[in-house]
Design a protein around this motif. Structure first.
Motif, mmCIF file in Angstrom:
data_model
loop_
_atom_site.group_PDB
_atom_site.id
_atom_site.type_symbol
_atom_site.label_atom_id
_atom_site.label_comp_id
_atom_site.label_asym_id
_atom_site.label_seq_id
_atom_site.Cartn_x
_atom_site.Cartn_y
_atom_site.Cartn_z
ATOM 1 N N GLU A 101 -5.914 3.936 3.553
ATOM 2 C CA GLU A 101 -5.094 2.791 3.172
ATOM 3 C C GLU A 101 -6.035 1.723 2.628
ATOM 4 O OE1 GLU A 101 -1.690 3.310 6.674
ATOM 5 O OE2 GLU A 101 -2.894 1.483 6.568
ATOM 6 N N PHE A 102 -5.793 1.327 1.389
ATOM 7 C CA PHE A 102 -6.733 0.423 0.723
ATOM 8 C C PHE A 102 -6.042 -0.894 0.381
ATOM 9 C CE2 PHE A 102 -8.402 4.584 0.494
ATOM 10 C CZ PHE A 102 -9.773 4.447 0.549
ATOM 11 N N ASN A 103 -5.383 -1.445 1.392
ATOM 12 C CA ASN A 103 -4.621 -2.669 1.193
ATOM 13 C C ASN A 103 -5.178 -3.813 2.026
ATOM 14 O OD1 ASN A 103 -2.282 -3.527 -0.325
ATOM 15 N ND2 ASN A 103 -1.304 -3.978 1.621
ATOM 16 N N GLY A 104 -6.419 -3.686 2.482
ATOM 17 C CA GLY A 104 -6.977 -4.702 3.361
ATOM 18 C C GLY A 104 -7.384 -5.969 2.640
ATOM 19 N N VAL A 112 0.825 -1.209 0.000
ATOM 20 C CA VAL A 112 0.000 0.000 0.000
ATOM 21 C C VAL A 112 0.856 1.254 0.000
ATOM 22 C CG1 VAL A 112 -0.260 0.062 2.520
ATOM 23 C CG2 VAL A 112 -1.970 1.136 1.075
ATOM 24 N N ARG A 138 -12.839 -4.874 2.488
ATOM 25 C CA ARG A 138 -13.182 -3.462 2.488
ATOM 26 C C ARG A 138 -13.503 -3.028 3.920
ATOM 27 N NH1 ARG A 138 -10.973 -1.684 -1.900
ATOM 28 N NH2 ARG A 138 -11.662 -2.739 -3.795
ATOM 29 N N ASP A 181 -6.024 2.447 -3.995
ATOM 30 C CA ASP A 181 -6.590 1.103 -4.064
ATOM 31 C C ASP A 181 -6.030 0.389 -5.287
ATOM 32 O OD1 ASP A 181 -8.498 -1.052 -4.818
ATOM 33 O OD2 ASP A 181 -9.572 -0.309 -3.088
ATOM 34 N N ARG A 225 -8.677 -4.837 7.286
ATOM 35 C CA ARG A 225 -9.672 -4.094 6.505
ATOM 36 C C ARG A 225 -9.023 -2.834 5.940
ATOM 37 N NH1 ARG A 225 -15.535 -4.414 8.376
ATOM 38 N NH2 ARG A 225 -15.656 -5.906 10.072
ATOM 39 N N ASP A 226 -9.528 -2.369 4.812
ATOM 40 C CA ASP A 226 -9.174 -1.028 4.371
ATOM 41 C C ASP A 226 -9.530 -0.028 5.469
ATOM 42 O OD1 ASP A 226 -8.606 -2.158 1.917
ATOM 43 O OD2 ASP A 226 -10.376 -1.371 0.906
#
Length: 917
Positions: free
Chosen positions: A562-565, A519, A568, A528, A557-558
Motif C-alpha cells: 500500500e503506497f498511500n502513506g 489507495v 515512505r 503508488d 507510512r507506505d
C-alpha cells in the motif's frame, strides 16, 4: 546487579531501555541480545525441553525470527527454540525473581534450569512467570524458551502479512520484587482532579502495610494504611490533585512519580504516571447527534492508520528513538491521533504518545478463521491482557474490538454442514456472532468505562452496538467522494438502519470515518500515486459536514503493498506541493481545528475573464478564537509564463463564534484572468495578532478559447502540441493524459518543425523566445514490460506482493528521491541552452494532469508536472531565422529521459510556445 551498573553493561544491547515506562522497577536485567536458537518447521508432540539436534544458530532478541534484525530472516512457521545462560541476583536478599516477556507469538513454554516455569498462549499480550524457586543465585542459570507459531486460524494473528511476528518479538527481562508487591494499579481520573487508583497487591504473608502515592513533584502525596491477606488484595485509593493540569495533544501533562508499598517484606517501589483527562461524547446545541469530546470539549479527530511496520524489525521497532520519532512524524503533519491497526502498540511507543501528546485508537488483533469455540476464548483472553496492560496510557482514547468483520464470518463450508441448501451456502456474519461482538463491546465498556469503545470498524455497513458510528471508504475522484460522503451523512441519524446489520439501528453516536484514502480507490489498486490532490478535496468534504467529527487516513507510512502513506516506509518525506499555491501552506493547514471550507471542486474549467463565485464555510472544533474576530485574506493569482500575477485580493472580517460548521455569509466573487492560465484562489485565515490559523486554496483552468493560447506578453505566439513531434529517437516513447503529455525513456530526442510567420505577416523577426514545461522521465517496470494489473483480494491484507511498478496507476509521488535529467535545446542543430531537470515530480502542483484525467479510478500519470524552461535565442540564431522563417527544434535528453507537458497537462497551461517579436 544495581541499576546504575546495569546501564554500562546493556548500552550495546538492542532496545536496552526498560520496556514499561508506565510501570517500572529499578532492579532488573535486560535479556535482549544474542540467544542460541534453532527453528524447527515440523510440529513437536514429544514434550521435549530441548530441540532435537540442539541449537544451531544465534538470534538477536527481541526481533521476530522472520525479520532481518533477528539475524535469522526466515518467514516459515514452526517452533523456535531459544536458550540463554544468565547469572543474576536481585539486590535485596529474599526477593522474588520474575521473568517477563513483552510478547511472544504464539504458544510459549519456558524452562529454568530444566524446570518448567509456565506456559502462555497469545501473540500480543505481555506475560510473566515467577521463577524464584528454580532460580540459582550467584551462579549460571539456563533459560529455555519454546515458541510455537503455525498461523492457526484461531490465533489472534492480526495483520502480520507485511512481516511476521514469529516467536519472541518484544523485549525479555528479569525483574526483582519483594515478597509482597504491587501487582498493578489502574488510574481513573476526573477533570476536577479526583483520581481513583484501583490497585492490586500480592502479599507473601498477611499483615499491615502502607501504600503511598507520590506524583507530580509533590502535587500528589497520599498514603493508605491497609491490612493485607496472603495472596491477592484489591485496594481502591481515592485522592485529589489540586489545580489539575489536564492532558491533551496540545498540553500532554503527565503526573509522573511512584507507588510505594511498605510491608513486613520490605519496600516495593514502582515508577508510574497518569494523565488527567476525560474522553466522551456529548450533544451540543439543538443537534440530534453527538460529537467526540476531550476534557468536556468537542475535538476534531485528524488521524491516520498506523500499521507500525518497519523494514528491518517488522513489527518490532529497532530502537526507542524510532518510536519517539514515529510520534513526531505524525504530529508534524498536524495530526492529533493515530489508529494502531489490528494490534496493540509497543508500551514504549505508547509512552512517547503520552509524553509528546498524540491520541491513540488501539485495535484488538483479529483471527482469520471462523469465530468458533477455539477462536473466541483465545481472542477474549488476549483482549483482557491488552486492556489491562495499556489501561493507564492517557493517549489511548478508544478501543476497537474488531476490524472490517475479519474473523467474524463463518465460512461457507461450515454453514453448508447445517444448511438445507448447502450449494447456496456462503461466508456469513451470523446472528450469534453478532451477539458475541455485542457482548465484547459491553465487556470492554464494563472493564474500561473511561474510553470510547467500538464494536467493529466496518467496511460492510455491519455495526451492532458502538460508542461511535464509523465507516470505511476508498474512492478516488472529487464528484465520487463528495456524493459518497454526503450520502453517508444524510443516512446517519438515530433510528437509521444504515451501517447496521440485522435488526440493529443507529443511535446518536458520533459519526466519523475510520479508514479512507484512494489507495484502494483505483482499479487494481495499491499502486503508488500522488495523494496530495485527492487529500485536500477529501478533507474539504469532511469539514463541510457539521455531523462529522473526524477521520482516519490510510496511512502514516507506505507498507509493502500500500503506497498511500504520508511518508515512505523508510521515513522519507513526501512533498504535497501546497506551498506552491499558498506561501507557507503545509498539510497541517488541512488539520487545523479552525478551518475554512471551500465548497467547490478542486479545479474548474472556466472561460477567460468569466465572473466566478466560491461558497465558503467556517468549521470550528476549538474554542481558542471563539468570541473574537478573525481576518480571512484572499488572493487570486496566476502564473504568466514564469511571472506571478495577482489580479484581485481582499479581506473579510469573520466573527468566530461557536463550534461546528456554518456558511460564511457571502461567497467570494471575482473575475478570472483574460488569458490562458491556472488561476489560484488562495485563502489565509489570521488571528488579530497576525497568527496564521489555517490556509486553503482552489484552482481554475482558465481557457481563452482561441486556437492559439493567449498570454499577457508582447509578441506573436505560436503553440506546438508536445505530441506533434516530427521524429523521436527514444527507446521507450508513449503519450499520456489524453495526448496531453509526451514521454521519452532513457536517452533520446524529440524533434519539432517550427514554422515562423512569413514576411507578409511579420516583416522582421528580431527576437524569438521558447517556453516549454519539462521533467525527467523515470521508467517503471510497466513502462518497460507492460502493465500487469492484479485484483486486490484479501491476500493483499496478508502482505501479498502488489508488484507496484507493474500497476497501471503507478506514478511515484514527489519525495526525497530525485531522478535528474540533463537536456539540451538545439535549433537547427545548434545548442542554444541546457537545463538540468531536477526530478520527475507528481503532487498537487500538477493541476492540469488531474483536470484532464479521463477516468477517476484508473489514473494516467496523475499529478505529474514539470519545470518551466525558457530560452531567448541568441541574436545570431535569430538573424538566420529571420531569413529562413522556420527551424527544427530538438529537445535532447540523456539517460534521465524527458517528459513534455502540453496545454492540458502538468502545471503550466502551455504547449511548446514560440514567442516571436
Amino acid at each position: 546487579m544495581a541499576a546504575q551498573a546495569l546501564q554500562t553493561t546493556t548500552a550495546a544491547l538492542p532496545r536496552p531501555e526498560y520496556p514499561r515506562p508506565d510501570w517500572q522497577r529499578q532492579d532488573w536485567l535486560s535479556l535482549n541480545g544474542s540467544w542460541s536458537f534453532r527453528l524447527l518447521t515440523d510440529r513437536d508432540e514429544s514434550g521435549s525441553t530441548q530441540p532435537e539436534g540442539g541449537f544451531d544458530s544465534e538470534i538477536t532478541v527481541p526481533f521476530s525470527w522472520a525479520s532481518p534484525l533477528s539475524g535469522i530472516g526466515r518467514s516459515e512457521t514452526g517452533i523456535g527454540w531459544y536458550k540463554r545462560e544468565v547469572s543474576w541476583s536481585p539486590e535485596a536478599a529474599g526477593s522474588l525473581v520474575f521473568l517477563r516477556f513483552g510478547a511472544v507469538d504464539y504458544n510459549c513454554d519456558v524452562w529454568i534450569n530444566g524446570t518448567h516455569a509456565g506456559s502462555h498462549s497469545g501473540g500480543y499480550g505481555s506475560f510473566e512467570f515467577d521463577v524464584t524457586s528454580a532460580w540459582k543465585l550467584n551462579e549460571a542459570n539456563t533459560i529455555v524458551v519454546k515458541a510455537e507459531d503455525f498461523d492457526l486460524k484461531s490465533q489472534t494473528r492480526g495483520k502480520q502479512g507485511y512481516g511476521e511476528s514469529r516467536g519472541i518479538w518484544q523485549p525479555v527481562w528479569l525483574e526483582a520484587r519483594p515478597q509482597t508487591f504491587v501487582q498493578s494499579a489502574k488510574f481513573i481520573t476526573k477533570l476536577d482532579g479526583t483520581v481513583q487508583a484501583n490497585t492490586t497487591v500480592t502479599a507473601g504473608v498477611s499483615g499491615d502495610a502502607q501504600l503511598r502515592f507520590a506524583f507530580g513533584g509533590g502535587a500528589v502525596s497520599h498514603t493508605v494504611n491497609v491490612k493485607l491477606a496472603e495472596g491477592e488484595n484489591s485496594i481502591s485509593a481515592l485522592f485529589q490533585v489540586a489545580d489539575p493540569q489536564l492532558w491533551s495533544p496540545e498540553t500532554p501533562y503527565l503526573y509522573e512519580g511512584e507507588i510505594q508499598l511498605t510491608s513486613g517484606d520490605g519496600t516495593d517501589s514502582v515508577a508510574a504516571y497518569f494523565g488527567i483527562r476525560e474522553v466522551g461524547t456529548a450533544l451540543f446545541g439543538d443537534r440530534k447527534y453527538r460529537w467526540i469530546t476531550l476534557n468536556g470539549k468537542p475535538v476534531y479527530l485528524n488521524g491516520t492508520l498506523d500499521q507500525a511496520y518497519h523494514e528491518t524489525g517488522y513489527f518490532t521497532y529497532p530502537t526507542d528513538e524510532s518510536m519517539r520519532d514515529e510520534i513526531y512524524l505524525a504530529k508534524r503533519l498536524g495530526l492529533d491521533f493515530i489508529r494502531i491497526h489490528i494490534k496493540p502498540e509497543d508500551p514504549r511507543k505508547l509512552y512517547w504518545a503520552d509524553k509528546l501528546g498524540l491520541m491513540v485508537m488501539e485495535d484488538m488483533p483479529c483471527f482469520w478463521g471462523n469465530p468458533d469455540e477455539t477462536a473466541r476464548p483465545a481472542y477474549e483472553r488476549e483482549a483482557k491482557e491488552i486492556i489491562d496492560r495499556d489501561f493507564n496510557h492517557p493517549s489511548i482514547f478508544s478501543w476497537i474490538m474488531f476490524n472490517e468483520t475479519w474473523g467474524l464470518r463463518t465460512d461457507a463450508e461450515t454453514i453448508a454442514l447445517t444448511s438445507q441448501d448447502a450449494a447456496k451456502a456462503e461466508a456469513t456474519y451470523l446472528p450469534e456472532t453478532q451477539e458475541w461482538v455485542r457482548s465484547m463491546y459491553r465487556w470492554a465498556k464494563s472493564v474500561d468505562p473511561t474510553r470510547i469503545v467500538e464494536d467493529n470498524s466496518p467496511c460492510n455497513y455491519d455495526k451492532v452496538e458502538s460508542d461511535i458510528n464509523t465507516w470505511h471508504f476508498y474512492i478516488n475522484g472529487y464528484e465520487e467522494v463528495r456524493a459518497h460522503v454526503t450520502d453517508v451523512v444524510e443516512k446517519t441519524y438515530p433510528g437509521s438502519s444504515f451501517n447496521c446489520i440485522g435488526d440493529n439501528v443507529q443511535t446518536d453516536a458520533p459519526l466519523m470515518n475510520s479508514e479512507c484514502g484512494n489507495v484502494w480507490g483505483f482499479s487494481n489498486g495499491a499502486g503508488d500515486s500522488d495523494l496530495a490532490w485527492h487529500y485536500r478535496y477529501m478533507l474539504n468534504e469532511f469539514r463541510r459536514h457539521d455531523k462529522m467529527c473526524g477521520f482516519v487516513f490510510t496511512e502514516l507510512r507506505d507498507v509493502t503493498n500500500e503506497f498511500n502513506g504520508y511518508y515512505r516506509l523508510d521515513g522519507r518525506e513526501k512533498f504535497f506541493g501546497y506551498d506552491g499555491f499558498v506561501p507557507g501552506m503545509t498539510i497541517a493547514d488541512l488539520h487545523a481545528p479552525d478551518f475554512i471550507v471551500i465548497d467547490a471542486p478542486p479545479c474548474q474549467t472556466v472561460q477567460a475573464g468569466a465572473s466566478v463565485s466560491v461558497p465558503l464555510l467556517a468549521s470550528s472544533f476549538s474554542d481558542r478564537y471563539h468570541g473574537r474576530q478573525l481576518q480571512l485574506g484572499w488572493e487570486l493569482w496566476h502564473d504568466n509564463l514564469g511571472t506571478r500575477v495577482t489580479t484581485e485580493r481582499g479581506t473579510v472580517a469573520l466573527d468566530w463564534n461557536g463550534y461546528g460548521v456554518t456558511p460564511i455569509a457571502e461567497p467570494l466573487a471575482f473575475s478570472v484572468p483574460k488569458q490562458d492560465a491556472v488561476a489560484v484562489l488562495a485563502l489565509t485565515l489570521r488571528a488579530g495578532d497576525g497568527t496564521v490559523v489555517t490556509r486553503n486554496f482552489v484552482t481554475f483552468d482558465v481557457r481563452s478559447g482561441e486556437g492559439v493560447p493567449v498570454y499577457d506578453a508582447d509578441g506573436r505566439f505560436i503553440a506546438v502540441p508536445v505530441t506533434a513531434f516530427a521524429e523521436q529517437t527514444f527507446a521507450y516513447q508513449w503519450n499520456a493524459i489524453q495526448e496531453g503529455k509526451a514521454n521519452g525513456g532513457k536517452a533520446g530526442r524529440f524533434v519539432y518543425d517550427i514554422q515562423l510567420p512569413d514576411a507578409g505577416e511579420q516583416a522582421i523577426v528580431s527576437h524569438v523566445e521558447l517556453a516549454f514545461e519539462a521533467s525527467s522521465k523515470r521508467l517503471l517496470a510497466r513502462n518497460l514490460e507492460g502493465a500487469r494489473d492484479r485484483d486486490h483480494t484479501i491476500s493483499m491484507m496478508h502482505g501479498a506482493d502488489a508488484a507496484v511498478e507493474y500497476n497501471s496507476n503507478t506514478y511515484y509521488m514527489t519525495d526525497n528521491e530525485l531522478h535528474e535529467s540533463l537536456i539540451h535545446v538545439l535549433v537547427d542543430g545548434e545548442k542554444v541552452a541546457s537545463f538540468l531537470l531536477p526530478d520527475n515530480p507528481a503532487d498537487s502542483r500538477g493541476v492540469l494532469s488531474y483536470q484532464y484525467q479521463e477516468v477517476q479510478n484508473k489514473l494516467d500519470e496523475a499529478g505529474s508536472y514539470g519545470y518551466l524552461c525558457k530560452v531567448a535565442l541568441p541574436s545570431s540564431v535569430t538573424a538566420k531565422l529571420d531569413r529562413s522563417r522556420g527551424f527544427k527544434l530538438a529537445l535532447e535528453a540523456g539517460e534521465g529521459g524527458l517528459a513534455l507537458y502540453g496545454r492540458n497537462a502538468g502545471r503550466y497551461p502551455i504547449d511548446i510556445v514560440v514567442n516571436v517579436k
